[in-house]
Write an enzyme that holds these catalytic residues in place. Structure first.
Site, PDB file in Angstrom:
ATOM      1  N   SER A 152      23.126  39.688  20.175  1.00  0.00           N
ATOM      2  CA  SER A 152      23.726  39.897  21.467  1.00  0.00           C
ATOM      3  C   SER A 152      24.334  41.290  21.642  1.00  0.00           C
ATOM      4  CB  SER A 152      24.825  38.852  21.693  1.00  0.00           C
ATOM      5  OG  SER A 152      25.857  39.037  20.729  1.00  0.00           O
ATOM      6  N   SER A 198      23.970  39.062  15.467  1.00  0.00           N
ATOM      7  CA  SER A 198      24.079  39.965  16.618  1.00  0.00           C
ATOM      8  C   SER A 198      24.397  41.423  16.322  1.00  0.00           C
ATOM      9  CB  SER A 198      25.115  39.437  17.597  1.00  0.00           C
ATOM     10  OG  SER A 198      24.539  38.423  18.357  1.00  0.00           O
ATOM     11  N   LYS A 233      31.557  46.986  22.134  1.00  0.00           N
ATOM     12  CA  LYS A 233      30.930  45.814  22.769  1.00  0.00           C
ATOM     13  C   LYS A 233      31.931  45.150  23.709  1.00  0.00           C
ATOM     14  CE  LYS A 233      28.484  41.535  21.482  1.00  0.00           C
ATOM     15  NZ  LYS A 233      28.086  40.665  20.363  1.00  0.00           N
TER      16      LYS A 233
HETATM   17  N1  GLN Z   1      21.369  35.032  18.655  1.00  0.00           N
HETATM   18  C1  GLN Z   1      22.377  34.166  18.099  1.00  0.00           C
HETATM   19  C2  GLN Z   1      22.922  33.267  19.166  1.00  0.00           C
HETATM   20  O1  GLN Z   1      22.435  33.339  20.269  1.00  0.00           O
HETATM   21  C3  GLN Z   1      23.449  34.977  17.482  1.00  0.00           C
HETATM   22  C4  GLN Z   1      24.362  35.583  18.441  1.00  0.00           C
HETATM   23  C5  GLN Z   1      25.450  36.342  17.815  1.00  0.00           C
HETATM   24  O2  GLN Z   1      25.387  36.691  16.632  1.00  0.00           O
HETATM   25  N2  GLN Z   1      26.486  36.585  18.569  1.00  0.00           N
HETATM   26  O3  GLN Z   1      23.799  32.486  18.942  1.00  0.00           O
END
Ligand code: GLN
Length: 482
Positions: free
Chosen positions: A154, A178, A79
């Site tokens: 994400s 995420s 990532k």
């Molecule tokens: N979707 C969540 C957010 O937007 C989690 C994102 C993540 O785990 N990095 O904060």
């Protein structure tokens, strides 16, 4: 042999036994990326030079008859929030569009020590803020199972490469879901380790008390092998715990008869998609058939998890993102006439809408007048959530829930509605707040043929039991499907 459909063990042993080479494996993946990734958009940067050098090193080891390390020759994706020496690292943001780190994050260093070949950097929501990958500062990722749908976020790119066979496995990060949510949407396995199990050194920070690096794989065993390589104390990250790392693959394959599996009623309330409900109930039944005892239970503070998460995560983000000022990293606007104007113009041009929204929210909840009412209150609720889990884990070994309330949604469907987007993480954020490990495994498909994920949560530092239960479910479900 189709070189892009292998699991980690199969890939490594075919290189070890000289049925193929690490170079051939790497090239087969780059060929597939060329063919497939135009429609998917999971890669932001390829690291070919680095990959070929590593493949060559592994091939020389195999030629000399040396035993390959556990990920020897295995092509992986990283990532783009994980720093890679000499390889562009953007965090999905325009503000870091041209940033080339001078060092490797611990996770990548350990992957390569374990023999993995890093193919490139995976697209993600900007600074890991999002649930659909539509917040990438570059281009969205499409779900390989249905390109009209999002891959989740994400770490959408990291999930998509495993689903598309453009990498054998990958690394993502989970701050509120995420890893697990995109794994569920793309039909792959995603594991969030305990907070402190894997080093955050070199992970571009979103919310430091919530960020968990972790692996994606085609199988539970693959995530166990990836975790093995990543886990353990790191002197460069003082929040990593000095606790022994068990041999995870040994646990994978153990029976679960007599184990107690908690099913929290708050995760099965109205609003849960009927296909998701049916799929996860089916998965739970398989665990009962394997001899586990199913224990209904309650996690009473569940309803407060989303607001608590969005106060704490934004507060930490507003402070972490203060460093992007045009002086130390990446983009600098040339238009400002004064220093503060340069700051403002840089941040205005470099950050996307969601990142700005979170910086404003986070700054607000930390401001002198509101700190007690929001930030402090959220930290208190976080303790209550932790207590819910302490009480539950006094009675059960693991907890099983759906990973997401619905299968993958369409691109654009929630893009203009941040609140609806935030609710996509309703079943995942709590584990991040509490710091416990969790995995998402594909449990079945919706009527439309979309993957559905089942989440298994465990006690702090007990990834081994999580993996063991996940493996039993994976096998029972696979033999059902046949
Ligand atoms: N979707 C969540 C957010 O937007 C989690 C994102 C993540 O785990 N990095 O904060």
């Amino acid at each position: 042999m189709d070189l892009t459909s292998l699991t980690i063990d199969a890939a490594r042993s075919s290189v070890q036994e000289r049925k193929t080479t690490a170079l051939a494996l790497t090239e087969a993946h780059y060929a597939r990326i060329k063919q497939e990734d135009g429609q998917i958009g999971a890669f932001l940067t390829l690291s070919k030079e680095r990959a070929l050098e590593q493949a060559d090193r592994i091939d020389r080891m195999a030629a000399e008859g040396k035993t390959l390390p556990p990920l020897g020759g295995v092509p992986v994706g990283i990532k783009d929030v994980m720093s890679t020496r000499g390889v562009r690292t953007t965090a999905g943001s325009k503000i870091l569009e041209k940033y080339i780190p001078p060092y490797d994050c611990t996770a990548v260093g350990r992957m390569e020590e374990a023999g993995a070949v890093v193919l490139g950097k995976m697209n993600c929501d900007e600074f890991a803020m999002g649930s659909s990958n539509e917040n990438s500062g570059f281009y969205p990722v499409h779900n390989p199972r249905d390109p009209s749908r999002v891959p989740g976020g994400s770490s959408g790119g990291s999930a998509a490469v495993v689903a598309a066979g453009t990498a054998v496995a990958s690394i993502g990060s989970d701050t509120g879901g995420s890893i697990r949510q995109p794994a569920a949407f793309c039909g792959v396995v995603g594991l969030m380790p305990t907070y402190g199990r894997c080093s955050r050194y070199g992970l571009i920070a979103f919310a430091s008390s919530l960020d968990h690096p972790g692996p994606f794989g085609k199988t539970v065993k693959d995530t166990a092998l990836m975790l093995q390589a990543m886990a353990g104390r790191d002197p460069l990250d003082s929040t990593t715990a000095d606790v022994p790392v068990p041999n995870y693959s040994e646990q994978v394959g153990e029976e679960i008869a007599g184990m107690k599996i908690g099913v929290p009623l708050e995760y099965f309330e109205d609003g849960l998609d009927p296909d998701v409900r049916a799929g996860v109930e089916f998965g739970i039944q398989e665990l009962a058939n394997a001899g586990a005892e199913i224990v209904p239970l309650s996690l009473p503070h569940t309803g407060y998890a989303i607001p608590t998460y969005y106060v704490i995560a934004t507060a930490e983000a507003s402070s972490n993102l203060a460093r992007y000022d045009g002086v130390r990293y990446g983009l600098r606007s040339s238009e400002g006439k004064t220093l503060s104007e340069m700051y403002r113009r840089t941040r205005d041009a470099g950050f996307g809408a969601e990142v700005k929204r979170r910086i404003m929210l986070g700054t607000y909840v930390l401001s002198a007048g509101y700190y007690d009412a929001y930030y402090l209150k959220a930290q208190r609720v976080r303790s209550l959530l932790a207590r819910d889990f302490d009480e539950a884990f006094a009675k059960v070994d693991v907890i099983v829930t759906p990973t997401t309330p619905t299968p993958a949604f369409k691109l654009g469907e929630k893009a203009d509605d941040p609140l609806a987007m935030y609710l996509a993480d309703i079943f995942t954020v709590t584990a991040d707040l509490v710091g416990i490990p969790g995995i998402s495994i594909p449990c079945c498909e919706s009527k439309e043929g979309l993957p559905i994920g089942m989440q298994i949560l465990g006690k702090h530092f007990d990834e081994a039991t999580v993996l063991r239960v996940a493996h039993v479910a994976e096998h029972a479900l696979a033999s059902r499907a046949e």
